[in-house]
Design a protein around this motif. Structure first.
Motif, PDB file in Angstrom:
ATOM      1  N   ALA A 238       0.835  -1.208   0.000  1.00 26.36           N
ATOM      2  CA  ALA A 238       0.000   0.000   0.000  1.00 26.36           C
ATOM      3  C   ALA A 238       0.869   1.257   0.000  1.00 26.36           C
ATOM      4  CB  ALA A 238      -0.925  -0.011   1.215  1.00 26.36           C
ATOM      5  N   LYS A 239       1.962   1.204   0.730  1.00 26.53           N
ATOM      6  CA  LYS A 239       2.886   2.340   0.781  1.00 26.53           C
ATOM      7  C   LYS A 239       3.505   2.602  -0.587  1.00 26.53           C
ATOM      8  CE  LYS A 239       7.183   3.797   3.047  1.00 26.53           C
ATOM      9  NZ  LYS A 239       8.237   3.397   4.029  1.00 26.53           N
ATOM     10  N   ILE A 241       2.278   1.725  -3.525  1.00 27.41           N
ATOM     11  CA  ILE A 241       1.242   2.134  -4.477  1.00 27.41           C
ATOM     12  C   ILE A 241       0.863   3.596  -4.268  1.00 27.41           C
ATOM     13  CG2 ILE A 241      -1.168   1.761  -5.149  1.00 27.41           C
ATOM     14  CD1 ILE A 241      -0.672  -1.240  -4.490  1.00 27.41           C
ATOM     15  N   ARG A 242       0.832   4.036  -3.023  1.00 24.78           N
ATOM     16  CA  ARG A 242       0.484   5.438  -2.744  1.00 24.78           C
ATOM     17  C   ARG A 242       1.500   6.400  -3.347  1.00 24.78           C
ATOM     18  NH1 ARG A 242      -1.092   3.490   2.401  1.00 24.78           N
ATOM     19  NH2 ARG A 242       0.961   4.036   3.268  1.00 24.78           N
ATOM     20  N   LYS A 243       2.752   5.978  -3.413  1.00 27.35           N
ATOM     21  CA  LYS A 243       3.788   6.851  -3.961  1.00 27.35           C
ATOM     22  C   LYS A 243       3.567   7.111  -5.441  1.00 27.35           C
ATOM     23  CE  LYS A 243       7.620   5.756  -0.811  1.00 27.35           C
ATOM     24  NZ  LYS A 243       8.987   5.157  -0.727  1.00 27.35           N
ATOM     25  N   GLU A 244       3.345   6.049  -6.207  1.00 30.13           N
ATOM     26  CA  GLU A 244       3.168   6.176  -7.656  1.00 30.13           C
ATOM     27  C   GLU A 244       2.124   5.157  -8.113  1.00 30.13           C
ATOM     28  OE1 GLU A 244       7.030   7.146  -9.936  1.00 30.13           O
ATOM     29  OE2 GLU A 244       7.690   5.910  -8.263  1.00 30.13           O
ATOM     30  N   PRO A 245       0.845   5.496  -7.990  1.00 28.33           N
ATOM     31  CA  PRO A 245      -0.220   4.533  -8.303  1.00 28.33           C
ATOM     32  C   PRO A 245      -0.159   3.993  -9.730  1.00 28.33           C
ATOM     33  CG  PRO A 245      -1.090   6.466  -7.184  1.00 28.33           C
ATOM     34  CD  PRO A 245       0.328   6.776  -7.519  1.00 28.33           C
ATOM     35  N   GLN A 252      -0.816  -3.624  -7.312  1.00 27.80           N
ATOM     36  CA  GLN A 252      -2.213  -3.471  -6.899  1.00 27.80           C
ATOM     37  C   GLN A 252      -2.900  -4.835  -6.853  1.00 27.80           C
ATOM     38  OE1 GLN A 252      -3.804  -0.254  -6.225  1.00 27.80           O
ATOM     39  NE2 GLN A 252      -5.204  -1.706  -5.272  1.00 27.80           N
TER      40      GLN A 252
END
Length: 277
Positions: A238-239, A241-245, A252
């Motif tokens: 999750a960390k 993915i939050r940076k560069e979805p 994901q």
């Protein structure tokens, strides 16, 4: 006696006069040859430097022409053939690249880069046994090269020699203590033999060396998932993915799998829906 001494001196003078021009001529010829050799070396070095710049700038045809021109006057320099082999490989002319590489090896049989390129060429056609043999030769000639070490380990992995690859890489940590790449490669090898604890340790060490290394973080998250540590895996995924979805569609899906395996079904549904967005 005086006459004999005078005759002797005269003869010595005549001999000196006869010999001296020849000696001077020989010295002059040798000096000219040495000067010419130095100039040829300088010119070859300049051509090689120009061709390298052209190669790195993607000007492959120009690099090829520069190297062929240099070879016309300096046909015994292995460096020219070696770079020309790289150029032809990038031009997707593998047979010609192999021919130039063979000539480089003939001129410089102890040059490790020749063996390394032979491995690269073999790997490009999935001939992993030949690639392994070539990478091994390069590594044995130059054990100080991290590139040769990692290439050899990659070939071992491709041949299913996972444990050997892991042991080879981990045996060189002291020689490359600040190499995150080496730790990542070793971690991948241990992961392949399902030694999750060792893989986790090495991925973490790679992150300690370079905290921004995304490959190490993704590898660690994948190790957590395969080891059944779903909470740690989902937190790290999750960390990331939050940076560069947009950069992590595969992560994901792995995050959704983590939630599903952990029984967090609502989060899993939401994550799977995000994969479809």
């Amino acid at each position: 006696m005086r006459i004999q001494r005078i005759v002797t001196l005269l003869l010595a003078g005549v001999c000196a006069a006869m010999v001296e021009p020849g000696c001077f001529s020989n010295r002059q010829t040798k000096a000219e040859e040495e000067a010419l050799a130095r100039w040829e070396g300088v010119r070859t070095g300049m051509a090689l430097q120009l061709a390298q710049q052209q190669f790195h700038n993607g000007q492959l045809d120009r690099a090829r022409q520069t190297l062929l021109g240099a070879i016309e006057t300096q046909s015994n320099d292995a460096r020219l053939y070696l770079l020309l082999a790289k150029v032809m490989f990038e031009l997707q002319d593998l047979p010609t690249a192999q021919a130039h590489l063979k000539q480089a090896g003939h001129l410089a049989p102890d040059l490790a880069e020749v063996d390394y390129l032979q491995g690269v060429f073999a790997q490009s056609t999935s001939q992993w046994a030949q690639a392994h043999q070539a990478y091994l030769a390069a590594y044995q000639k130059d054990p100080s090269s991290q590139s040769y070490l990692c290439a050899l380990a990659e070939a071992k992995l491709a041949l299913g020699q996972h444990q050997q690859a892991a042991e080879l890489l981990s045996s060189r940590f002291e020689d490359f203590p600040s190499s995150a790449h080496l730790h990542i490669a070793a971690a991948s090898s241990f992961l392949a033999v399902e030694d999750f604890d060792r893989a986790e340790q090495l991925y973490q060490q790679a992150i300690d060396i370079n905290p921004s290394n995304a490959e190490a973080q993704e590898g660690l998250a994948n190790t957590f998932y395969l080891a059944g540590k779903y909470s740690q895996a989902s937190e790290l995924l999750a960390k990331l993915i939050r940076k560069e979805p947009a950069e992590h569609p595969g992560l994901q899906r792995r995050l959704a799998d983590c939630y599903l395996a952990a029984g967090q079904y609502s989060l899993a549904i939401r994550a799977y829906q995000a994969c479809l967005a």
